[in-house]
Design a protein around this motif. Sequence first.
Motif, PDB file in Angstrom:
ATOM      1  N   VAL A 196       0.836  -1.208   0.000  1.00  0.00           N
ATOM      2  CA  VAL A 196       0.000   0.000   0.000  1.00  0.00           C
ATOM      3  C   VAL A 196       0.868   1.254   0.000  1.00  0.00           C
ATOM      4  O   VAL A 196       0.631   2.195  -0.767  1.00  0.00           O
ATOM      5  CB  VAL A 196      -0.942  -0.006   1.216  1.00  0.00           C
ATOM      6  N   ILE A 197       1.899   1.272   0.846  1.00  0.00           N
ATOM      7  CA  ILE A 197       2.759   2.443   0.937  1.00  0.00           C
ATOM      8  C   ILE A 197       3.433   2.740  -0.402  1.00  0.00           C
ATOM      9  O   ILE A 197       3.449   3.886  -0.870  1.00  0.00           O
ATOM     10  CB  ILE A 197       3.817   2.236   2.035  1.00  0.00           C
ATOM     11  N   PHE A 198       3.988   1.717  -1.020  1.00  0.00           N
ATOM     12  CA  PHE A 198       4.759   1.921  -2.243  1.00  0.00           C
ATOM     13  C   PHE A 198       3.886   2.248  -3.447  1.00  0.00           C
ATOM     14  O   PHE A 198       4.400   2.720  -4.465  1.00  0.00           O
ATOM     15  CB  PHE A 198       5.605   0.683  -2.549  1.00  0.00           C
ATOM     16  N   ARG A 199       2.582   2.009  -3.344  1.00  0.00           N
ATOM     17  CA  ARG A 199       1.691   2.322  -4.464  1.00  0.00           C
ATOM     18  C   ARG A 199       0.840   3.559  -4.203  1.00  0.00           C
ATOM     19  O   ARG A 199       0.708   4.420  -5.075  1.00  0.00           O
ATOM     20  CB  ARG A 199       0.788   1.123  -4.767  1.00  0.00           C
ATOM     21  N   VAL A 200       0.258   3.666  -3.013  1.00  0.00           N
ATOM     22  CA  VAL A 200      -0.666   4.762  -2.731  1.00  0.00           C
ATOM     23  C   VAL A 200       0.066   6.090  -2.554  1.00  0.00           C
ATOM     24  O   VAL A 200      -0.437   7.140  -2.966  1.00  0.00           O
ATOM     25  CB  VAL A 200      -1.503   4.437  -1.474  1.00  0.00           C
ATOM     26  N   LEU A 201       1.244   6.072  -1.966  1.00  0.00           N
ATOM     27  CA  LEU A 201       1.947   7.315  -1.671  1.00  0.00           C
ATOM     28  C   LEU A 201       2.675   7.894  -2.874  1.00  0.00           C
ATOM     29  O   LEU A 201       3.266   8.972  -2.773  1.00  0.00           O
ATOM     30  CB  LEU A 201       2.945   7.093  -0.524  1.00  0.00           C
ATOM     31  N   VAL A 202       2.645   7.222  -4.010  1.00  0.00           N
ATOM     32  CA  VAL A 202       3.295   7.725  -5.225  1.00  0.00           C
ATOM     33  C   VAL A 202       2.227   8.257  -6.168  1.00  0.00           C
ATOM     34  O   VAL A 202       1.235   7.567  -6.448  1.00  0.00           O
ATOM     35  CB  VAL A 202       4.110   6.609  -5.920  1.00  0.00           C
ATOM     36  N   ALA A 203       2.415   9.464  -6.643  1.00  0.00           N
ATOM     37  CA  ALA A 203       1.449  10.097  -7.545  1.00  0.00           C
ATOM     38  C   ALA A 203       1.659   9.621  -8.970  1.00  0.00           C
ATOM     39  O   ALA A 203       1.887  10.409  -9.886  1.00  0.00           O
ATOM     40  CB  ALA A 203       1.564  11.617  -7.464  1.00  0.00           C
ATOM     41  N   ALA A 204       1.597   8.323  -9.161  1.00  0.00           N
ATOM     42  CA  ALA A 204       1.775   7.725 -10.490  1.00  0.00           C
ATOM     43  C   ALA A 204       1.182   6.321 -10.448  1.00  0.00           C
ATOM     44  O   ALA A 204       1.173   5.679  -9.395  1.00  0.00           O
ATOM     45  CB  ALA A 204       3.253   7.661 -10.868  1.00  0.00           C
ATOM     46  N   PRO A 205       0.653   5.840 -11.569  1.00  0.00           N
ATOM     47  CA  PRO A 205       0.063   4.491 -11.591  1.00  0.00           C
ATOM     48  C   PRO A 205       1.145   3.417 -11.554  1.00  0.00           C
ATOM     49  O   PRO A 205       1.960   3.299 -12.468  1.00  0.00           O
ATOM     50  CB  PRO A 205      -0.708   4.469 -12.916  1.00  0.00           C
ATOM     51  N   LEU A 206       1.178   2.641 -10.487  1.00  0.00           N
ATOM     52  CA  LEU A 206       2.142   1.563 -10.336  1.00  0.00           C
ATOM     53  C   LEU A 206       1.395   0.252 -10.141  1.00  0.00           C
ATOM     54  O   LEU A 206       0.360   0.204  -9.475  1.00  0.00           O
ATOM     55  CB  LEU A 206       3.064   1.813  -9.142  1.00  0.00           C
ATOM     56  N   ARG A 207       1.946  -0.811 -10.709  1.00  0.00           N
ATOM     57  CA  ARG A 207       1.353  -2.135 -10.565  1.00  0.00           C
ATOM     58  C   ARG A 207       2.123  -2.926  -9.499  1.00  0.00           C
ATOM     59  O   ARG A 207       3.193  -2.531  -9.070  1.00  0.00           O
ATOM     60  CB  ARG A 207       1.397  -2.869 -11.904  1.00  0.00           C
ATOM     61  N   TRP A 208       1.524  -4.046  -9.105  1.00  0.00           N
ATOM     62  CA  TRP A 208       2.148  -4.895  -8.094  1.00  0.00           C
ATOM     63  C   TRP A 208       3.534  -5.332  -8.526  1.00  0.00           C
ATOM     64  O   TRP A 208       4.481  -5.308  -7.735  1.00  0.00           O
ATOM     65  CB  TRP A 208       1.260  -6.098  -7.805  1.00  0.00           C
ATOM     66  N   ARG A 209       3.670  -5.713  -9.785  1.00  0.00           N
ATOM     67  CA  ARG A 209       4.978  -6.205 -10.230  1.00  0.00           C
ATOM     68  C   ARG A 209       6.028  -5.096 -10.269  1.00  0.00           C
ATOM     69  O   ARG A 209       7.226  -5.379 -10.307  1.00  0.00           O
ATOM     70  CB  ARG A 209       4.852  -6.854 -11.600  1.00  0.00           C
ATOM     71  N   ASP A 210       5.594  -3.820 -10.266  1.00  0.00           N
ATOM     72  CA  ASP A 210       6.546  -2.709 -10.239  1.00  0.00           C
ATOM     73  C   ASP A 210       7.187  -2.528  -8.871  1.00  0.00           C
ATOM     74  O   ASP A 210       8.254  -1.908  -8.769  1.00  0.00           O
ATOM     75  CB  ASP A 210       5.852  -1.399 -10.635  1.00  0.00           C
ATOM     76  N   VAL A 211       6.537  -3.027  -7.813  1.00  0.00           N
ATOM     77  CA  VAL A 211       7.018  -2.754  -6.461  1.00  0.00           C
ATOM     78  C   VAL A 211       7.298  -4.021  -5.655  1.00  0.00           C
ATOM     79  O   VAL A 211       7.697  -3.929  -4.485  1.00  0.00           O
ATOM     80  CB  VAL A 211       5.989  -1.882  -5.697  1.00  0.00           C
ATOM     81  N   ARG A 212       7.109  -5.190  -6.239  1.00  0.00           N
ATOM     82  CA  ARG A 212       7.155  -6.423  -5.445  1.00  0.00           C
ATOM     83  C   ARG A 212       8.516  -6.685  -4.824  1.00  0.00           C
ATOM     84  O   ARG A 212       8.598  -7.146  -3.669  1.00  0.00           O
ATOM     85  CB  ARG A 212       6.743  -7.611  -6.322  1.00  0.00           C
ATOM     86  N   ILE A 213       9.600  -6.384  -5.528  1.00  0.00           N
ATOM     87  CA  ILE A 213      10.929  -6.639  -4.964  1.00  0.00           C
ATOM     88  C   ILE A 213      11.204  -5.698  -3.791  1.00  0.00           C
ATOM     89  O   ILE A 213      11.688  -6.118  -2.737  1.00  0.00           O
ATOM     90  CB  ILE A 213      12.004  -6.489  -6.051  1.00  0.00           C
ATOM     91  N   GLY A 214      10.872  -4.433  -3.957  1.00  0.00           N
ATOM     92  CA  GLY A 214      11.062  -3.487  -2.869  1.00  0.00           C
ATOM     93  C   GLY A 214      10.191  -3.796  -1.667  1.00  0.00           C
ATOM     94  O   GLY A 214      10.604  -3.597  -0.520  1.00  0.00           O
TER      95      GLY A 214
END
Length: 345
Positions: A196-214
């Motif tokens: 949630v943090i890595f997707r909601v707090l960014v003002a850009a459309p990100l998918r799960w696979r964009d943030v899964r490693i982090g």
Amino acid sequence: MNIIERGLRRIDRLQQRHALLGVPFATVRKFGDDQAGTQAVLLAYYGFFALFPLLLLLTTILGWLLPGHPGLQNRILNSALANFPIIGTQLRGDVHALRGNLLAVIVGIAGLLYGAQGVGQAAQSAMNTVWNVPFRDRPNFFSRRLRGYAWLAVLGLATLISTVVAGFGAQVFPGALGWLWSQSVPFAINLGVFTVIFRVLVAAPLRWRDVRIGVLLAAVFWQGLQIGGGFYVSRTLNHASDVYGFFAIVIGLLSWLYLAAELTLFAAEVNVVIRDRLWPRSLLQPPLTPADRVVLARLTRMAIRRPELDVSVRFTDDAPALTRNPGPPGDPDSTGDPGSSPGAG
């Protein structure tokens, strides 16, 4: 070239050829380029001052929701304090719910929310800086606060779920299985929280696979910090004098918050480097690698504050022109101008 530069050039060529070395090095370079360490200081500062208001808010809400269950209230509060091993044991007996008439409690809660929202704003600024989102594309005043409060709500819900599920497992699985359950459940919940943090707090459309490693890295870092913080408390603070222990608690908590913020932002930087293939980076310049140019262009475009403003980036050296210059997600200027001749821009 002197002998030191020749050695560094060899190391540079080695890390550029192997992704196993190049990705961590590129992440460290981008962490420095984004001044993420400064963002981590702000997160630790606002987190320090938001901690007590959030605990007051939590105890007040628990008093409303569970008026006849003081044992459950204490379990949930202790679970929340367990996330801060440096200071949790010292706060257990000093945090009490807001008291008074309904109006006083409402005003108090409003003040606590206002005081605690600073950490949400700092977190959004840090995540947007990591992704190099231009200022013109970042949320407005009201949207920023809505996202910040949504993040705080997720943290509160995660604490509640962690307490209930972990407590249930401790009763069902005694001994080593109970300990394993108590470690694995918070880790799984942290995975959801960081998603949630890595997707909601960014003002850009990100998918799960964009943030899964982090997300995975951040959850591992957080679990390690909690274990390390508990070890520090048991081996150091418990044997400190009253005066020394007070300063040790304050310094230890600030250091712990700063380290937590730094590791979280580092995990976010890993997402950016891998998603946008921002490696290999050069150890010595010139020459600049294509990834160096992309990062420098993104940093320049991040300063755009108005829709009427447009910025083009050109490089004056003799390196080949970029054919692709990806900006942050959703940036309309994300493609380069391969037909442009080198020059000052």
